[in-house]
Scaffold this motif. Structure first.
Motif, PDB file in Angstrom:
ATOM      1  N   ASN A   1      16.379  24.308  56.469  1.00 56.82           N
ATOM      2  CA  ASN A   1      15.916  23.291  57.221  1.00 56.82           C
ATOM      3  C   ASN A   1      16.816  21.997  56.486  1.00 56.82           C
ATOM      4  OD1 ASN A   1      14.276  24.171  59.304  1.00 56.82           O
ATOM      5  ND2 ASN A   1      12.714  24.184  57.905  1.00 56.82           N
ATOM      6  N   ARG A   2      17.130  22.094  55.253  1.00 60.30           N
ATOM      7  CA  ARG A   2      17.608  20.870  54.413  1.00 60.30           C
ATOM      8  C   ARG A   2      19.214  20.733  55.246  1.00 60.30           C
ATOM      9  NH1 ARG A   2      14.449  22.018  49.943  1.00 60.30           N
ATOM     10  NH2 ARG A   2      16.335  23.376  49.321  1.00 60.30           N
ATOM     11  N   GLU A   3      19.745  22.065  55.137  1.00 59.83           N
ATOM     12  CA  GLU A   3      21.130  22.183  55.550  1.00 59.83           C
ATOM     13  C   GLU A   3      21.196  21.911  57.129  1.00 59.83           C
ATOM     14  OE1 GLU A   3      22.242  26.200  54.944  1.00 59.83           O
ATOM     15  OE2 GLU A   3      22.270  25.891  52.825  1.00 59.83           O
ATOM     16  N   ASN A   4      20.198  22.424  58.058  1.00 58.72           N
ATOM     17  CA  ASN A   4      20.403  22.224  59.503  1.00 58.72           C
ATOM     18  C   ASN A   4      19.965  20.631  59.880  1.00 58.72           C
ATOM     19  OD1 ASN A   4      20.880  24.923  59.752  1.00 58.72           O
ATOM     20  ND2 ASN A   4      18.823  25.376  59.952  1.00 58.72           N
ATOM     21  N   SER A   5      19.334  20.274  59.016  1.00 61.03           N
ATOM     22  CA  SER A   5      18.625  18.612  59.481  1.00 61.03           C
ATOM     23  C   SER A   5      19.797  17.640  59.290  1.00 61.03           C
ATOM     24  CB  SER A   5      17.296  18.426  58.749  1.00 61.03           C
ATOM     25  OG  SER A   5      17.339  18.405  57.445  1.00 61.03           O
ATOM     26  N   ILE A   6      20.700  17.924  58.160  1.00 57.81           N
ATOM     27  CA  ILE A   6      21.789  16.668  57.765  1.00 57.81           C
ATOM     28  C   ILE A   6      22.256  16.177  58.995  1.00 57.81           C
ATOM     29  CG2 ILE A   6      23.830  16.519  56.548  1.00 57.81           C
ATOM     30  CD1 ILE A   6      22.922  18.513  54.493  1.00 57.81           C
ATOM     31  N   SER A   7      22.693  16.939  59.926  1.00 55.08           N
ATOM     32  CA  SER A   7      23.298  16.279  61.069  1.00 55.08           C
ATOM     33  C   SER A   7      22.543  15.876  61.951  1.00 55.08           C
ATOM     34  CB  SER A   7      24.461  17.211  61.635  1.00 55.08           C
ATOM     35  OG  SER A   7      23.850  18.575  61.963  1.00 55.08           O
ATOM     36  N   VAL A   8      21.148  16.084  61.844  1.00 52.08           N
ATOM     37  CA  VAL A   8      20.360  15.523  63.047  1.00 52.08           C
ATOM     38  C   VAL A   8      19.854  14.070  63.098  1.00 52.08           C
ATOM     39  CG1 VAL A   8      17.924  16.086  64.137  1.00 52.08           C
ATOM     40  CG2 VAL A   8      19.226  17.968  63.095  1.00 52.08           C
ATOM     41  N   THR A   9      20.494  13.380  64.142  1.00 54.21           N
ATOM     42  CA  THR A   9      20.342  12.059  64.443  1.00 54.21           C
ATOM     43  C   THR A   9      19.944  11.991  65.898  1.00 54.21           C
ATOM     44  OG1 THR A   9      22.767  11.742  64.973  1.00 54.21           O
ATOM     45  CG2 THR A   9      21.789  11.312  62.578  1.00 54.21           C
ATOM     46  N   SER A  10      19.506  10.759  66.194  1.00 55.66           N
ATOM     47  CA  SER A  10      18.893  10.361  67.620  1.00 55.66           C
ATOM     48  C   SER A  10      19.247   8.874  67.837  1.00 55.66           C
ATOM     49  CB  SER A  10      17.271  10.658  67.651  1.00 55.66           C
ATOM     50  OG  SER A  10      16.980  10.210  69.057  1.00 55.66           O
ATOM     51  N   GLU A  11      19.657   8.702  68.951  1.00 56.70           N
ATOM     52  CA  GLU A  11      20.011   7.369  69.430  1.00 56.70           C
ATOM     53  C   GLU A  11      19.220   6.964  70.705  1.00 56.70           C
ATOM     54  OE1 GLU A  11      23.906   5.885  68.940  1.00 56.70           O
ATOM     55  OE2 GLU A  11      23.860   5.198  71.133  1.00 56.70           O
ATOM     56  N   VAL A  12      18.525   5.853  70.852  1.00 53.58           N
ATOM     57  CA  VAL A  12      17.986   5.306  71.865  1.00 53.58           C
ATOM     58  C   VAL A  12      18.511   3.847  72.267  1.00 53.58           C
ATOM     59  CG1 VAL A  12      16.054   6.872  71.940  1.00 53.58           C
ATOM     60  CG2 VAL A  12      16.031   4.628  70.956  1.00 53.58           C
TER      61      VAL A  12
END
Length: 223
Positions: free
Chosen positions: A80-91
């Protein structure tokens, strides 16, 4: 989703464009004054969610096999640490300042459509979701962990009409705030240049027809 065509125009030609649009659209223009707030979340939101999920899973597995639970927990945490590095959200939060009581809309714009279908049409097709919301929406997203990325003030006019699809043409200057939320002190980002945007809502089943309608209308606006 929506179909979009964007362009720019020198401010000295905006009046002539407005006259042209008035004749083409057959409706009265609407004044535009939108305060746009762009918020972004960092990977910490995904990390927190993954951590909570792992903790729950760990407690459940402990009841069955303590040693296996520890091993699975460590492995999942690493993944999860590896996969979450690129997880971002924009609103984007849009406040309509032309209304007697300013109204708020939350909008999420996704990526553009790709592939053979996208290459066969002359407009941008992208995913887009928006919803009306209350005036407390900014506080809500701050509470969720979102942070202010930038804010803009769009000032201009728009035409809303139907011609093969429900089309909106917006002509506006893009302004930046020198102080936080200080819309009265906004200054142009590109003096002498304004943005022209033609948009139409679409769904997966009909986007080709909507794209054709937008493309056909934009031919009238070609230089």
């Amino acid at each position: 989703m929506e179909c979009v065509v964007q362009g720019i125009i020198e401010t000295q030609h905006v009046e002539a464009l407005e006259i042209l649009l008035q004749g083409l659209c057959g409706v009265q223009r609407e004044r535009l004054r939108i305060h746009e707030i762009c918020l972004k979340s960092g990977p910490h939101l995904a990390v927190k969610s993954a951590y909570e999920m792992n903790c729950t899973e760990k407690e459940e597995k402990k009841k069955e096999s303590p040693s296996e639970a520890e091993s699975a927990y460590e492995m999942n945490s690493s993944e999860n640490r590896e996969n979450s590095i690129s997880v971002t959200s924009e609103v984007r939060l849009l406040c309509d300042l032309e209304q007697a009581e300013p109204s708020w809309t939350v909008r999420h714009v996704g990526g553009a459509m790709r592939g053979a279908g996208a290459e066969q049409i002359s407009v941008l097709v992208r995913s887009m979701v928006e919803s009306k919301t209350s005036k407390n929406v900014l506080r809500l997203f701050y509470t969720l962990g979102y942070k202010l990325d930038h804010e803009l003030l769009r000032v201009g006019f728009s035409f809303n009409f139907y011609r093969g699809a429900q089309i909106t043409v917006t002509v506006s200057s893009i302004n930046k705030m020198l102080k936080l939320h200080a819309t009265d002190e906004a200054v142009p980002v590109t003096p002498g240049i304004q943005m022209v945007e033609v948009t139409a809502p679409a769904v997966a089943e009909t986007y080709t027809e909507v794209a054709a309608a937008v493309s056909s209308f934009c031919e009238y606006l070609a230089p």
